[in-house]
Design an enzyme around this catalytic site. Structure first.
Site, mmCIF file in Angstrom:
data_model
loop_
_atom_site.group_PDB
_atom_site.id
_atom_site.type_symbol
_atom_site.label_atom_id
_atom_site.label_comp_id
_atom_site.label_asym_id
_atom_site.label_seq_id
_atom_site.Cartn_x
_atom_site.Cartn_y
_atom_site.Cartn_z
ATOM 1 C CG ASP A 186 16.765 10.198 -53.904
ATOM 2 O OD1 ASP A 186 17.759 9.676 -54.454
ATOM 3 O OD2 ASP A 186 16.031 11.021 -54.474
ATOM 4 N NE ARG B 164 26.292 8.130 -68.390
ATOM 5 C CZ ARG B 164 25.052 8.262 -68.905
ATOM 6 N NH1 ARG B 164 24.654 7.520 -69.939
ATOM 7 N NH2 ARG B 164 24.199 9.116 -68.388
ATOM 8 C CE LYS B 165 24.876 -0.412 -65.960
ATOM 9 N NZ LYS B 165 24.264 -1.623 -66.529
HETATM 10 C C1 LIG Z 1 28.934 21.920 -60.145
HETATM 11 C C2 LIG Z 1 27.730 20.907 -60.323
HETATM 12 C C3 LIG Z 1 28.015 19.655 -59.673
HETATM 13 C C4 LIG Z 1 26.816 18.794 -59.506
HETATM 14 C C5 LIG Z 1 27.211 17.636 -58.699
HETATM 15 C C6 LIG Z 1 26.088 17.031 -57.974
HETATM 16 C C7 LIG Z 1 26.639 16.008 -57.081
HETATM 17 C C8 LIG Z 1 25.584 15.484 -56.186
HETATM 18 C C9 LIG Z 1 26.171 15.261 -54.875
HETATM 19 C C10 LIG Z 1 25.434 14.867 -53.900
HETATM 20 C C11 LIG Z 1 24.021 14.448 -54.187
HETATM 21 C C12 LIG Z 1 23.246 14.655 -52.983
HETATM 22 C C13 LIG Z 1 21.983 13.868 -52.887
HETATM 23 C C14 LIG Z 1 21.050 14.084 -53.978
HETATM 24 C C15 LIG Z 1 19.904 13.155 -53.767
HETATM 25 C C16 LIG Z 1 18.846 13.393 -54.714
HETATM 26 C C17 LIG Z 1 19.168 12.846 -56.067
HETATM 27 C C18 LIG Z 1 18.028 13.066 -56.974
HETATM 28 O O1 LIG Z 1 16.937 13.206 -56.531
HETATM 29 S S1 LIG Z 1 18.324 13.131 -58.638
HETATM 30 C C19 LIG Z 1 16.705 13.557 -59.267
HETATM 31 C C20 LIG Z 1 15.894 12.351 -59.629
HETATM 32 N N1 LIG Z 1 16.434 11.686 -60.780
HETATM 33 C C21 LIG Z 1 16.284 12.186 -61.999
HETATM 34 O O2 LIG Z 1 15.708 13.215 -62.235
HETATM 35 C C22 LIG Z 1 16.874 11.367 -63.118
HETATM 36 C C23 LIG Z 1 16.010 11.468 -64.366
HETATM 37 N N2 LIG Z 1 16.513 10.525 -65.344
HETATM 38 C C24 LIG Z 1 17.437 10.875 -66.243
HETATM 39 O O3 LIG Z 1 17.869 12.024 -66.307
HETATM 40 C C25 LIG Z 1 17.938 9.786 -67.143
HETATM 41 O O4 LIG Z 1 16.993 8.751 -67.254
HETATM 42 C C26 LIG Z 1 19.283 9.182 -66.632
HETATM 43 C C27 LIG Z 1 20.375 10.287 -66.563
HETATM 44 C C28 LIG Z 1 19.129 8.535 -65.260
HETATM 45 C C29 LIG Z 1 19.749 8.096 -67.612
HETATM 46 O O5 LIG Z 1 19.598 8.576 -68.920
HETATM 47 P P1 LIG Z 1 20.786 8.555 -69.986
HETATM 48 O O6 LIG Z 1 20.161 8.775 -71.327
HETATM 49 O O7 LIG Z 1 21.872 9.498 -69.566
HETATM 50 O O8 LIG Z 1 21.437 7.117 -69.902
HETATM 51 P P2 LIG Z 1 20.804 5.668 -70.210
HETATM 52 O O9 LIG Z 1 21.545 5.075 -71.327
HETATM 53 O O10 LIG Z 1 19.306 5.722 -70.269
HETATM 54 O O11 LIG Z 1 21.186 4.897 -68.824
HETATM 55 C C30 LIG Z 1 22.547 4.623 -68.519
HETATM 56 C C31 LIG Z 1 22.595 3.231 -67.970
HETATM 57 O O12 LIG Z 1 21.791 3.204 -66.769
HETATM 58 C C32 LIG Z 1 20.720 2.239 -66.902
HETATM 59 N N3 LIG Z 1 19.511 2.771 -66.262
HETATM 60 C C33 LIG Z 1 19.051 4.029 -66.306
HETATM 61 N N4 LIG Z 1 17.933 4.142 -65.605
HETATM 62 C C34 LIG Z 1 17.681 2.903 -65.088
HETATM 63 C C35 LIG Z 1 16.663 2.381 -64.263
HETATM 64 N N5 LIG Z 1 15.655 3.150 -63.796
HETATM 65 N N6 LIG Z 1 16.727 1.088 -63.911
HETATM 66 C C36 LIG Z 1 17.746 0.298 -64.353
HETATM 67 N N7 LIG Z 1 18.755 0.738 -65.148
HETATM 68 C C37 LIG Z 1 18.700 2.026 -65.513
HETATM 69 C C38 LIG Z 1 20.532 2.093 -68.403
HETATM 70 O O13 LIG Z 1 19.934 0.852 -68.736
HETATM 71 C C39 LIG Z 1 21.965 2.205 -68.902
HETATM 72 O O14 LIG Z 1 22.591 0.976 -68.649
HETATM 73 P P3 LIG Z 1 23.670 0.366 -69.691
HETATM 74 O O15 LIG Z 1 24.809 1.362 -69.739
HETATM 75 O O16 LIG Z 1 22.949 0.271 -71.002
HETATM 76 O O17 LIG Z 1 24.061 -0.958 -69.105
#
Ligand SMILES: CCCCCCCC/C=C\CCCCCCCC(=O)SCCNC(=O)CCNC(=O)[C@H](O)C(C)(C)COP(=O)(O)OP(=O)(O)OC[C@H]1O[C@@H](n2cnc3c(N)ncnc32)[C@H](O)[C@@H]1OP(=O)(O)O
Length: 159
Positions: free
Chosen positions: A55, A101-102
């Protein structure tokens, strides 16, 4: 851009202490050394910890190559060989595609060296989010925390 309190790459004592480098052909390299704190079965890495390392490696790939805030939506792992305590896993990750966004990324981890045997493969879907994702769901001052502890300047690009 990252955060010193991150379990994957931060300075937390029990964390994974991973570091990432962008190499040739946009391949992002990370290393994870398995310690006794990471055991599942005696002497072997816990699969969940390995998934965490991927991850991190895949999230860092998104961060390094796209420089956009994104979170893990889906993470799949194939554990194909056991990873013993004391082993360093050499993880090579790639950006496979972006659709709206994916963000699709994948990686493989090899035992002991960059050309060692493959032990773990992983694929993930990251979803790009706005900064309010962090301030709404995490700490309200998340952006200040990112800014005050970021180690972006320490990332190596094409060393
Ligand atoms: C100054 C600040 C800067 C910050 C910058 C940071 C940079 C980082 C840099 C370096 C990273 C280092 C490393 C990090 C590593 C660790 C990362 C983690 O551990 S992250 C924590 C765990 N993950 C969560 O907590 C997510 C929880 N989930 C959510 O918040 C939502 O479900 C979210 C945002 C993922 C999606 O929700 P929606 O409402 O925004 O969007 P919707 O419409 O549901 O999804 C968008 C598209 O994605 C698909 N999608 C979403 N989830 C899916 C899934 N599980 N499987 C398949 N498709 C999925 C959907 O079907 C949709 O697709 P279609 O556009 O309709 O084609």
């Amino acid at each position: 851009m990252h955060y010193d309190q991150c379990f994957g790459c931060g300075d937390v004592e029990s964390g994974l202490h991973m570091r990432t480098t962008v190499g040739e052909h946009m391949v992002v390299h990370s290393r994870f050394t398995v310690t006794e704190a990471h055991q599942g079965a005696p002497g072997l890495a816990h699969g969940g910890l390995l998934a965490c390392a991927f991850d991190e490696a895949l999230g860092s790939t998104v961060g390094n190559l796209l420089r956009k805030p994104a979170v893990t939506g889906k993470l799949e792992t194939d554990f194909v060989r056991p990873v013993p305590v004391g082993t360093t896993l050499y993880i090579a990750a790639r950006l496979d595609g972006v659709a709206g966004r994916k963000i699709y990324v994948s990686a493989e981890g090899r035992l002991g060296s960059a050309d060692g045997q493959v032990a773990v493969r992983a694929r993930a879907l990251f979803v790009q989010v706005g900064f309010e994702h962090f301030t709404t769901h995490g700490y309200a001052d998340a952006l200040q925390r990112f800014r005050s502890t970021t180690r972006e300047s320490k990332w190596d690009i094409n060393p």
